[in-house]
Design a protein around this motif. Structure first.
Motif, short mmCIF file in Angstrom:
data_model
loop_
_atom_site.label_atom_id
_atom_site.label_comp_id
_atom_site.label_asym_id
_atom_site.label_seq_id
_atom_site.Cartn_x
_atom_site.Cartn_y
_atom_site.Cartn_z
N GLY A 117 -7.75 -7.32 1.10
CA GLY A 117 -6.49 -6.62 0.87
C GLY A 117 -6.69 -5.31 0.14
O GLY A 117 -7.74 -4.68 0.18
N GLY A 118 -5.62 -4.91 -0.57
CA GLY A 118 -5.64 -3.65 -1.28
C GLY A 118 -5.07 -2.52 -0.43
O GLY A 118 -4.94 -2.64 0.80
N VAL A 119 -4.74 -1.41 -1.09
CA VAL A 119 -4.17 -0.25 -0.42
C VAL A 119 -4.80 1.01 -1.01
O VAL A 119 -5.50 0.96 -2.03
CB VAL A 119 -2.63 -0.20 -0.58
N LYS A 120 -4.53 2.15 -0.38
CA LYS A 120 -5.06 3.43 -0.86
C LYS A 120 -3.93 4.44 -0.98
O LYS A 120 -3.78 5.34 -0.14
CB LYS A 120 -6.15 3.94 0.09
N GLY A 149 3.46 3.11 -17.41
CA GLY A 149 2.49 2.57 -16.49
C GLY A 149 2.46 3.42 -15.23
O GLY A 149 3.03 4.51 -15.17
N GLY A 150 1.82 2.91 -14.19
CA GLY A 150 1.75 3.66 -12.95
C GLY A 150 2.90 3.35 -12.03
O GLY A 150 3.74 2.48 -12.31
N PRO A 151 2.97 4.04 -10.91
CA PRO A 151 4.08 3.81 -9.97
C PRO A 151 3.99 2.46 -9.25
O PRO A 151 4.99 1.99 -8.71
CB PRO A 151 3.94 4.96 -8.97
N MET A 152 2.82 1.82 -9.25
CA MET A 152 2.67 0.55 -8.56
C MET A 152 3.12 -0.63 -9.41
O MET A 152 3.82 -1.53 -8.93
CB MET A 152 1.21 0.35 -8.13
N MET A 153 2.74 -0.65 -10.69
CA MET A 153 3.04 -1.79 -11.55
C MET A 153 3.90 -1.42 -12.75
O MET A 153 4.23 -2.30 -13.55
CB MET A 153 1.74 -2.43 -12.06
N GLY A 154 4.26 -0.16 -12.87
CA GLY A 154 5.02 0.27 -14.04
C GLY A 154 6.49 -0.08 -13.93
O GLY A 154 6.97 -0.65 -12.95
N GLY A 157 1.98 -4.92 -6.48
CA GLY A 157 2.85 -4.07 -5.69
C GLY A 157 2.32 -3.69 -4.33
O GLY A 157 2.97 -2.94 -3.59
N CYS A 158 1.14 -4.21 -3.94
CA CYS A 158 0.59 -3.86 -2.63
C CYS A 158 1.51 -4.31 -1.50
O CYS A 158 1.69 -3.60 -0.51
CB CYS A 158 -0.78 -4.49 -2.46
N VAL A 175 7.99 -7.61 -4.94
CA VAL A 175 7.57 -7.94 -6.31
C VAL A 175 8.79 -8.32 -7.16
O VAL A 175 8.71 -9.21 -8.01
CB VAL A 175 6.80 -6.76 -6.94
N GLN A 176 9.92 -7.65 -6.92
CA GLN A 176 11.12 -7.97 -7.71
C GLN A 176 11.59 -9.40 -7.43
O GLN A 176 12.04 -10.11 -8.34
CB GLN A 176 12.24 -6.97 -7.39
#
Length: 576
Positions: A10-13, A330-335, A412-413, A425-426
């Motif tokens: 998995g994972g994203v870029k 935090g960052g836009p993915m997990m913040g 958040g992926c 995620v929510q």
């Protein structure tokens, strides 16, 4: 010899957007007008406040002590006066208040007496206590008390110590700049962790989009003569997650049911290693941290900012543009969005992003799930987010647990790749909170039931004991009333012609007993001596005499009434 690297599923870029905040060196944020220091800044118990409003504190002074082993201390970031200890808004998505120490700085920045330590001369347990009392926690975002992670599993030898410098979250560069400018102290702090855990290898993992940081760390390792391995890993979010980085560097996959020490590996953030060295070698508790200020600002930069600095004062350093509509921690993915400008900088604050409609457009309308499976392909923990989503939406929380919802790290992926724009995620956070809430309610209900059953058992036991006591008393009373036959007693048949003596009237005996009790009470009242009458003034004695003079006729009248009431009783008794 090249280090063999592994991969995780998995994972994203996403776009990294890191360049704007690495153009300038780390700056020192100015002292704010007020510091609001929350007492609870880490996983674990709430530290106990050690100061009161009005106290003067010094920089580094302990203001909140760890209340248990899984807790961490809190210190005054500068010298000044404690203005209040009260509930203040917290840097948390809920926006709920938390108990905080409000300090007004005096501008002197006067330190406590600092005591550097030779940790190699101390027992390992003592070193852990020093780190706990210095407030050292995981500064990668989890804020887990570091001393609690510095004990190897008894049954498994420690194979690898991983120092995490990956920093995979977009926009965030605080660890990057820390490694570039303060690499020596990071390596020294990693040496403390190495000496406590005794691993066979120390691996420092850095994403390959940070070549300057990797070069600085390699140079520091060579300069200090350590045999640590600095390894660059492919840039892919969330490679900075502890389990993902452990997988990439060691090939070990940590199951959900186990902790990494049980697999012979432990992981710490580079900023955590840095603060551990400052705490041991310089006697400095955690009072500040490096925070990235970026996004919709004129001057993106990393700042060394005191904990407790209100967000309002901190974001002013970046000169936010007029169209800024909020701030993410935090960052836009997990913040998450900060609840207000009064919320303070805390140990978990690694990045503040000024948001705008241009940078973060409003989310597209949520569409029905089409079960495309993109979320499952992107999940780094190999979960099935679409199944967890359906059951969370249906409030079937038992099924979400069957699909291992608590293995989700909320990276958040899944939300990032969802073509239906579902905020997955929510939904997962909602399901987790509901499960926790129900577990708490069930625990409370079980405790109440246990208390109810214990109370019933106690009442039944007390009733049985009381009945037993009454039965024993009745038996003893009956035995006491039974006449004992005398040897020379005359049989009743021999005296049948003589009348037996007649018992006194019970009513008259009762009235006589009442009269006697009233007489004893009167005598007791008269015999009572007044207390605290020594050393009275003339005015007080005169007042007492007047009271006694008023009381005398009343006492005489009461005596006469008592006599009248008892006289007929005596007469009646005599007549009988």
């Amino acid at each position: 010899m090249l280090q063999q690297l592994f991969s995780f599923k998995g994972g994203v870029k996403p776009d990294t957007n890191k360049a704007p905040s690495v153009q300038a060196p780390i700056g020192t944020a100015p002292l704010p007008r007020l510091l609001v220091v929350p007492l609870h800044q880490s996983i674990g118990g709430m530290p106990n406040p050690l100061v009161e409003a009005g106290d003067r504190v010094l920089k580094g002074q302990l203001i909140g002590s760890a209340d248990q082993w899984l807790s961490s201390a809190v210190h005054a970031p500068t010298s000044g006066t404690v203005r209040a200890i009260e509930e203040r808004v917290a840097a948390h998505p809920s926006g709920l208040p938390t108990l905080s120490v409000v300090i007004e700085p005096d501008g002197q920045d006067q330190w406590i007496e600092r005591q550097p330590l030779d940790y190699q001369a101390l027992e390992p347990e003592r070193v852990r206590e020093v780190l706990r009392d210095a407030g050292v926690v995981g500064l990668g975002g989890a804020v887990f008390p570091s001393h609690a992670k510095l004990s190897a599993a008894k049954a498994v030898a420690m194979e690898e110590l991983v120092i995490n410098g990956a920093e995979c979250e977009p926009y965030m560069t605080c660890d990057d700049l820390l490694m570039r400018e303060r690499a020596d102290d990071i390596v020294r702090g990693s040496g403390i962790f190495r000496d406590l855990l005794q691993p066979k290898r120390v691996l420092i993992g850095i994403e390959d989009n940070k070549p300057e940081a990797a070069a600085a760390m390699k140079a520091a390792v060579e300069r200090l003569g350590e045999n640590f391995e600095v390894i660059t890993v492919p840039t892919r979010y969330p490679a900075g997650g502890a389990k993902q980085l452990i997988r990439v560097l060691t090939g070990k996959e940590v199951p959900a049911s186990k902790r990494s020490p049980e697999m012979g590996v432990q992981c710490f953030n580079v900023a955590t290693a840095y603060t551990a060295w400052r705490a041991i070698a310089h006697g400095e508790p955690v009072l500040s941290r490096i925070v990235t200020l970026t996004g919709n600002v004129e001057q993106a930069r990393n700042w060394d900012v005191l904990l407790g600095t209100p967000l309002r004062d901190f974001v002013a350093l970046g000169q936010a543009r007029p169209d800024t509509n909020g701030y993410l921690m935090g960052g836009p993915m997990m913040g998450f969005e900060m609840p207000g400008l009064d919320a303070p900088i805390i140990k978990a604050t690694n990045c503040i992003i000024a948001s705008s409609a241009r940078l973060f457009p409003p989310p597209a309308p949520e569409m029905p799930c089409i079960r495309c499976g993109a979320c499952a392909e992107a999940c780094p923990h190999e979960l099935q987010p679409f199944e967890m989503y359906w059951f969370a939406r249906a409030r079937n929380f038992g099924k979400t647990q069957e699909y291992n919802i608590f293995d989700c790290i909320e990276c958040g992926c899944c939300s990032y790749v969802c073509p239906s724009h579902i905020p997955l995620v929510q939904y997962f956070r909602f399901a987790k909170s509901e499960i926790w809430s129900r577990e708490r309610e069930k625990a409370m209900a079980d405790a109440a039931k246990a208390r109810f059953e214990l109370r019933n058992e106690r009442e039944e036991r007390e009733k049985a004991e009381k009945a037993e006591r009454l039965a024993k008393a009745a038996a003893a009373k009956a035995a006491a009333k039974k006449p004992e036959p005398a040897d020379n007693a005359t049989p009743a048949s021999a005296t049948s012609g003589v009348d037996a003596p007649v018992d006194a009237d019970p009513a008259a005996a009762k009235k006589a007993a009442i009269a006697a009790a009233m007489e004893r009470a009167r005598q007791q009242r008269e015999s009572v001596q007044p207390k605290n009458t020594d050393g009275l003034s003339i005015a007080q004695r005169k007042e007492i005499a007047e009271i006694e003079a008023r009381r005398a006729p009343l006492q005489a009248r009461q005596t006469a009434l008592d006599t009248e009431n008892t006289e007929p009783q005596r007469t009646k008794s005599n007549d009988q």
